[in-house]
Design an enzyme around this catalytic site. Structure first.
Site, short mmCIF file in Angstrom:
data_model
loop_
_atom_site.label_atom_id
_atom_site.label_comp_id
_atom_site.label_asym_id
_atom_site.label_seq_id
_atom_site.Cartn_x
_atom_site.Cartn_y
_atom_site.Cartn_z
N ARG A 1 14.74 -5.24 21.69
CA ARG A 1 14.25 -6.47 21.67
C ARG A 1 14.88 -7.82 22.67
O ARG A 1 13.94 -7.95 23.30
CB ARG A 1 15.36 -7.29 20.70
N ARG B 1 7.58 -17.84 15.36
CA ARG B 1 7.54 -17.04 14.13
C ARG B 1 6.50 -17.42 12.90
O ARG B 1 7.45 -18.78 12.69
CB ARG B 1 9.29 -16.36 13.70
N CYS C 1 12.69 -1.21 11.93
CA CYS C 1 13.23 -2.74 12.57
C CYS C 1 14.40 -3.76 12.54
O CYS C 1 14.45 -4.52 13.21
CB CYS C 1 11.31 -3.57 12.80
N HIS D 1 4.00 -7.77 14.90
CA HIS D 1 4.87 -8.40 15.84
C HIS D 1 5.38 -7.33 16.58
O HIS D 1 6.09 -6.25 16.85
CB HIS D 1 6.09 -7.62 14.49
N GLN E 1 8.72 -6.60 18.60
CA GLN E 1 9.67 -5.56 17.74
C GLN E 1 8.63 -3.85 17.83
O GLN E 1 10.15 -3.49 18.56
CB GLN E 1 9.00 -4.96 16.19
N ASP F 1 10.22 0.69 7.20
CA ASP F 1 10.40 -1.45 7.18
C ASP F 1 10.15 -1.64 5.32
O ASP F 1 10.43 -1.12 4.76
CB ASP F 1 9.19 -1.76 7.93
N1 CP Z 1 13.45 -6.96 13.04
C1 CP Z 1 13.30 -8.32 13.42
O1 CP Z 1 12.32 -9.34 14.00
O2 CP Z 1 14.88 -9.04 12.96
P1 CP Z 1 14.71 -10.75 12.94
O3 CP Z 1 13.74 -11.01 12.10
O4 CP Z 1 16.39 -11.17 12.24
O5 CP Z 1 14.52 -11.41 13.52
N1 NVA Z 2 7.69 -6.64 7.32
C1 NVA Z 2 9.30 -7.62 7.64
C2 NVA Z 2 9.33 -7.33 9.52
C3 NVA Z 2 10.19 -8.40 9.07
C4 NVA Z 2 10.93 -7.39 10.86
C5 NVA Z 2 8.18 -9.12 7.53
O1 NVA Z 2 7.52 -9.67 7.90
O2 NVA Z 2 9.73 -9.63 6.69
#
Ligand code: CP
Ligand code: NVA
Length: 339
Positions: free
Chosen positions: A311, A126, A283, A153, A156, A243
């Site tokens: 997930r 990530r 999400c 992502h 997700q 989101d």
């Molecule tokens: N939706 C999602 O990726 O959640 P986190 O940021 O908590 O991993």
């Molecule tokens: N768009 C958000 C998604 C979090 C799961 C971010 O990138 O923070």
């Protein structure tokens, strides 16, 4: 009695081929790299793993395998579901926090990839720049999974598509409205719509549209719409998705974003324009009172906890597919029309 060396050899032979011996390494960086048949296969495998787990059946497909999880941003769902999923598959996961390895600062992505490939079977990352994820995958001898970048992502989206299949069956007749920022989630929805062929309407404030490449991809979709009017996007939709207005890394823009996105809240009034049986998706994490109201996220149309649960099952399917592709292949003929 076999000696220790012989016993170790026997154990090794009992294990399935390790990642380094895969004929062709695959990664899971974006949904766009999947064929419709592969997407259908992953969703079917995820559904099977979920059903098996619920009926108490074990499926230790990844016994003895190790996943390294590199996090340069915070996480609840991604971290817990990868770690739990790996344990349920008989493997082991190692969490590397943002301050642990300093990818690109303490050590280059290339060196991190080459070192990790000597120890682990699978890497999840990530991070901010999608280019880091691509570089890691290019340099690693083991498969790499994108656990969120600023661009995409895909984990997700796989969980979201599993949730939609559970609710609606086939995906291709759905009308999906995404209301919010043209950022990583919106881009992944565009990739998903291109494979699964559902109608996608994207409503975002002026200045927050996806980048040119994704705008072009949306324009080329059957029923693809980019608008600044949330009502136009949500009208008669089966699915309303939102989101956060301020993604990880954009915190300094939060006040401005709150002003710019004010008209893009998913609330009861906006939901009146969707079909009465429409579902609401997010999400998570949610910023209640900003992009979505308490009443809607906690209401009967919300499936946010199903998404979060899925997930786990979706990512287990991805890990099995990357390390034991024969298990996906043994599911029977690909069924791209199922989408
Ligand atoms: N939706 C999602 O990726 O959640 P986190 O940021 O908590 O991993
Ligand atoms: N768009 C958000 C998604 C979090 C799961 C971010 O990138 O923070």
């Amino acid at each position: 009695m076999p000696d220790v060396a012989q016993a170790t050899q026997n154990q090794r032979e009992a294990l399935p081929a390790r990642a380094g011996t895969l004929a062709r390494k695959r990664d899971f960086l974006d949904l766009g790299a999947l064929s419709a048949g592969e997407l259908d296969g992953l969703l079917r495998l995820a559904a099977r793993l979920k059903a098996e787990l619920k009926s108490g059946l074990e499926h230790p497909y990844l016994r003895g395998r190790t996943l390294a999880m590199i996090f340069q941003k915070p996480s609840l769902r991604t971290r817990i579901t990868f770690e739990t999923g790996m344990a349920q598959l008989g493997g082991h996961a190692i969490y590397l926090a943002p301050q642990d390895i300093g990818i690109g600062e303490r050590e280059s992505a290339k060196d991190v990839a080459r070192n990790l490939s000597r120890w682990v079977d699978l890497i999840m990352i990530r991070t901010f720049a999608h280019a880091t994820c691509i570089e890691l995958a290019r340099e690693a001898a083991v498969p790499v999974i994108n656990g969120l970048t600023d661009l995409l992502h895909p984990c997700q989206l796989l969980a979201d598509l599993l949730t939609l299949r559970e609710r609606f069956g086939a995906l291709h007749d759905l009308k999906v409205a995404f209301v919010g920022d043209g950022f990583n989630l919106a881009n992944s929805w565009i990739e998903a719509a291109a494979i699964a062929r559902f109608e996608l309407r994207l409503a975002c404030p002026a200045g927050y549209e996806p980048g040119k490449e994704f705008r072009n991809r949306l324009r080329d979709l059957r029923g693809g719409l980019l608008t600044h009017d949330p009502i136009a996007a949500v009208r008669d939709a089966d699915v309303v998705y939102t989101d956060t207005w301020t993604s990880m890394g954009q915190e300094r823009e939060a006040a401005r974003r709150r002003r710019d996105f004010k008209e893009f809240q998913v609330n009861r009034v906006l939901m009146k324009h969707a079909r009465p049986e429409a579902i609401v998706m997010h999400c998570l994490p949610a910023h209640r009172g900003e992009e979505i109201t308490d009443e809607v996220i906690d209401g009967p149309q919300s499936v946010v906890l199903d998404q979060a649960e899925n997930r786990l099952h979706a990512q287990k399917a991805v890990m099995v597919w990357l390390l034991r592709p024969e298990i996906l292949a043994h599911q029977g003929p690909v069924a791209s029309d199922n989408l």
